[in-house]
Motif scaffolding. Sequence first.
Motif, PDB file in Angstrom:
ATOM      1  N   UNK A 113       0.948  -1.446   0.242  1.00  0.00           N
ATOM      2  CA  UNK A 113      -0.083   0.191   0.124  1.00  0.00           C
ATOM      3  C   UNK A 113       0.165   1.480   0.248  1.00  0.00           C
ATOM      4  N   UNK A 114       2.026   1.152   0.805  1.00  0.00           N
ATOM      5  CA  UNK A 114       2.858   2.300   0.456  1.00  0.00           C
ATOM      6  C   UNK A 114       3.599   2.116  -0.563  1.00  0.00           C
ATOM      7  N   UNK A 115       3.746   1.661  -1.098  1.00  0.00           N
ATOM      8  CA  UNK A 115       4.727   1.178  -2.301  1.00  0.00           C
ATOM      9  C   UNK A 115       3.726   1.562  -3.403  1.00  0.00           C
ATOM     10  N   UNK A 116       2.532   1.498  -3.402  1.00  0.00           N
ATOM     11  CA  UNK A 116       0.957   2.333  -4.229  1.00  0.00           C
ATOM     12  C   UNK A 116       1.372   3.511  -4.443  1.00  0.00           C
ATOM     13  N   UNK A 117       1.415   3.865  -3.127  1.00  0.00           N
ATOM     14  CA  UNK A 117       1.328   5.703  -2.697  1.00  0.00           C
ATOM     15  C   UNK A 117       2.796   6.655  -3.447  1.00  0.00           C
ATOM     16  N   UNK A 118       3.896   5.556  -3.218  1.00  0.00           N
ATOM     17  CA  UNK A 118       4.511   6.167  -3.766  1.00  0.00           C
ATOM     18  C   UNK A 118       5.196   6.667  -5.169  1.00  0.00           C
ATOM     19  N   UNK A 119       4.451   5.114  -5.695  1.00  0.00           N
ATOM     20  CA  UNK A 119       4.590   5.735  -7.434  1.00  0.00           C
ATOM     21  C   UNK A 119       3.407   6.511  -7.843  1.00  0.00           C
ATOM     22  N   UNK A 120       2.473   6.530  -7.500  1.00  0.00           N
ATOM     23  CA  UNK A 120       1.576   7.654  -7.313  1.00  0.00           C
ATOM     24  C   UNK A 120       2.626   8.763  -7.175  1.00  0.00           C
ATOM     25  N   UNK A 121       3.060   9.461  -7.140  1.00  0.00           N
ATOM     26  CA  UNK A 121       3.785  10.234  -6.764  1.00  0.00           C
ATOM     27  C   UNK A 121       4.716  10.633  -7.028  1.00  0.00           C
ATOM     28  N   UNK A 126       6.643  13.284 -12.292  1.00  0.00           N
ATOM     29  CA  UNK A 126       6.756  13.121 -13.635  1.00  0.00           C
ATOM     30  C   UNK A 126       5.678  13.649 -14.478  1.00  0.00           C
ATOM     31  N   UNK A 127       4.713  14.501 -13.777  1.00  0.00           N
ATOM     32  CA  UNK A 127       3.779  14.774 -14.767  1.00  0.00           C
ATOM     33  C   UNK A 127       3.397  14.325 -15.357  1.00  0.00           C
ATOM     34  N   UNK A 128       3.274  12.856 -15.499  1.00  0.00           N
ATOM     35  CA  UNK A 128       2.372  12.036 -16.738  1.00  0.00           C
ATOM     36  C   UNK A 128       1.023  10.579 -15.556  1.00  0.00           C
ATOM     37  N   UNK A 129       0.068  10.046 -16.683  1.00  0.00           N
ATOM     38  CA  UNK A 129      -0.383   9.180 -15.728  1.00  0.00           C
ATOM     39  C   UNK A 129       0.696   8.435 -15.722  1.00  0.00           C
ATOM     40  N   UNK A 130       0.390   7.703 -14.530  1.00  0.00           N
ATOM     41  CA  UNK A 130       1.266   6.042 -14.153  1.00  0.00           C
ATOM     42  C   UNK A 130       1.238   5.299 -15.121  1.00  0.00           C
ATOM     43  N   UNK A 131       0.127   4.691 -15.660  1.00  0.00           N
ATOM     44  CA  UNK A 131       0.111   3.907 -16.597  1.00  0.00           C
ATOM     45  C   UNK A 131       1.625   4.488 -18.052  1.00  0.00           C
ATOM     46  N   UNK A 132       1.226   5.384 -18.175  1.00  0.00           N
ATOM     47  CA  UNK A 132       1.694   6.265 -19.210  1.00  0.00           C
ATOM     48  C   UNK A 132       3.874   5.753 -18.802  1.00  0.00           C
ATOM     49  N   UNK A 133       3.998   6.840 -17.515  1.00  0.00           N
ATOM     50  CA  UNK A 133       5.646   6.781 -16.951  1.00  0.00           C
ATOM     51  C   UNK A 133       5.284   4.920 -16.910  1.00  0.00           C
ATOM     52  N   UNK A 134       5.279   3.807 -16.351  1.00  0.00           N
ATOM     53  CA  UNK A 134       5.474   2.886 -17.053  1.00  0.00           C
ATOM     54  C   UNK A 134       5.775   2.438 -18.269  1.00  0.00           C
ATOM     55  N   UNK A 135       4.536   2.308 -19.077  1.00  0.00           N
ATOM     56  CA  UNK A 135       4.768   2.259 -20.768  1.00  0.00           C
ATOM     57  C   UNK A 135       6.450   3.161 -21.063  1.00  0.00           C
ATOM     58  N   UNK A 136       6.386   4.682 -20.674  1.00  0.00           N
ATOM     59  CA  UNK A 136       7.682   4.907 -21.561  1.00  0.00           C
ATOM     60  C   UNK A 136       9.753   4.212 -20.439  1.00  0.00           C
ATOM     61  N   UNK A 137       9.025   3.926 -19.762  1.00  0.00           N
ATOM     62  CA  UNK A 137      10.202   3.604 -19.114  1.00  0.00           C
ATOM     63  C   UNK A 137      10.499   2.076 -19.462  1.00  0.00           C
ATOM     64  N   UNK A 138       9.186   0.986 -18.823  1.00  0.00           N
ATOM     65  CA  UNK A 138       8.945  -0.094 -18.956  1.00  0.00           C
ATOM     66  C   UNK A 138       9.771  -1.275 -20.300  1.00  0.00           C
ATOM     67  N   UNK A 366      -7.760   7.943 -17.447  1.00  0.00           N
ATOM     68  CA  UNK A 366      -7.693   9.313 -16.920  1.00  0.00           C
ATOM     69  C   UNK A 366      -6.787   9.798 -17.528  1.00  0.00           C
ATOM     70  N   UNK A 367      -6.774  11.775 -18.399  1.00  0.00           N
ATOM     71  CA  UNK A 367      -5.005  11.949 -18.468  1.00  0.00           C
ATOM     72  C   UNK A 367      -4.980  12.805 -18.050  1.00  0.00           C
ATOM     73  N   UNK A 368      -4.462  12.416 -16.693  1.00  0.00           N
ATOM     74  CA  UNK A 368      -3.606  13.358 -15.239  1.00  0.00           C
ATOM     75  C   UNK A 368      -2.610  12.731 -14.796  1.00  0.00           C
ATOM     76  N   UNK A 369      -2.023  13.681 -13.695  1.00  0.00           N
ATOM     77  CA  UNK A 369      -0.837  12.845 -13.414  1.00  0.00           C
ATOM     78  C   UNK A 369      -0.817  11.795 -12.297  1.00  0.00           C
ATOM     79  N   UNK A 370      -0.375  11.106 -12.401  1.00  0.00           N
ATOM     80  CA  UNK A 370      -0.475   9.757 -10.977  1.00  0.00           C
ATOM     81  C   UNK A 370      -1.792   8.283 -11.692  1.00  0.00           C
ATOM     82  N   UNK A 371      -2.023   7.889 -10.333  1.00  0.00           N
ATOM     83  CA  UNK A 371      -2.917   6.744 -10.934  1.00  0.00           C
ATOM     84  C   UNK A 371      -4.205   7.611 -11.289  1.00  0.00           C
ATOM     85  N   UNK A 372      -4.633   8.478 -11.024  1.00  0.00           N
ATOM     86  CA  UNK A 372      -6.221   9.349 -11.474  1.00  0.00           C
ATOM     87  C   UNK A 372      -7.324   9.063 -10.786  1.00  0.00           C
TER      88      UNK A 372
END
Length: 389
Positions: A113-121, A126-138, A366-372
């Motif tokens: 749960x803490x880890x998921x909150x860290x990824x939202x941050x 980075x100013x990206x939706x989390x799914x976009x950050x994951x796709x870009x990095x990995x 949604x196209x907003x930064x973080x998990x949404x």
Amino acid sequence: MRIVDIREKTVSIASPIANAYIDFSKMTCSLVAVITDVIRDGKPVIGYGFNSNGRYGQGALMRDRFLARITEADPDTLVDHENNNLDPFAIWKALMTNEKPGGHGERSVAVGTIDMAVWDAVAKIEGKPLYRLLADRYRNGVADDKVWVYAAGGYYYPGKDQSKLKAEMQSYLDRGYDVVKMKIGAVPLDEDIRRIEAVLEVVGDGRRLAVDANGRFDLQTGIAYAEAIKKYNLFWYEEIGDPLDYALQAELANHYELPMATGENLFSHQDARNLLRHGGMRPDRDFLQFDCALSYGLVEYMRTLKVMDEMGWSSRRVVPHGGHQMSLNIAAGLHLGGNESYPDVFQPFGGFADGIKVENGYVGLPDIPGVGFEAKSALYAVMRELGEG
Ligand SMILES: O=C([O-])CC(=O)C(=O)O
Ligand SMILES: [Mg+2]
């Protein structure tokens, strides 16, 4: 850049529903806010997370040992200097300081749960939706723009007769889902068969119905159900026996050729590897339901996906448990096969962003930064109270 505070609040997600093993009359979950000193749009970035239904809140564990490991760490050791961001891998390592291997119990929920909150941050910084950050990095920048979702419900509760069960399932179809899931195993087999047949009258085809026994059956009962439901050609037969009884799961494969699903109650990549080694699960048809928020978060999820890859399993065979936006982002960004959805239960934690419709079984993000979370107003109201209050 640093994490200045981490807050936890245990909130109720109680309801009168029951599966074959538990009722949810006292169910809670942990909501976590990771408060940083990074400013975006004039406000500190706050990452949020929560754990999925089923394991209760983990505030005591967090306060006893995990939170201080982050707030007392040298902040510089938790920074990803290359990306000018927080480093979720370093934070995960700090969380797991002085934790022995094995013992993957409630700890995996607290850390997850803490880890998921860290990824939202991290995604917000980075100013990206989390799914976009994951796709870009990995995933070389390629994300899925929509994710297949199925509607989970069909619980037992007092006074729920077949007409109510049918109406519930019809309402999921009306909201754009093409596959629904119902509970089995809390009543005798013949009564469950009548419930299944009632739902089939609504959905029309067994391929549009999954059933979930929540780990209730011994081998003999699991086989009896397998024999009885074969003819319906169901979408999947889920968590038939105890989640850690890999021999039982493997034996069931000798009695049921159609798709099975399990994994929501496994807590680590080592558990996942044991399931794939010993559980007789078939990579051409079965489904894996590992849930990031219950199993050490996204840092660990990547290890689990690596184990799967090494063992010849496509990431498309994973359809996570939990019905939340965190897994939805992982599904879109890391190319999973879909995600669970709870259109009606576990609110405001279940369900996806406001105004995003399910169409032919698929949902967008949604196209907003973080998990949404900010795009789901009822949920964000609770989060904000914790993070900004
Ligand atoms: O009823 C529960 O515990 C939730 C569950 O198994 C599921 O969503 O698959
Ligand atoms: Mg389940």
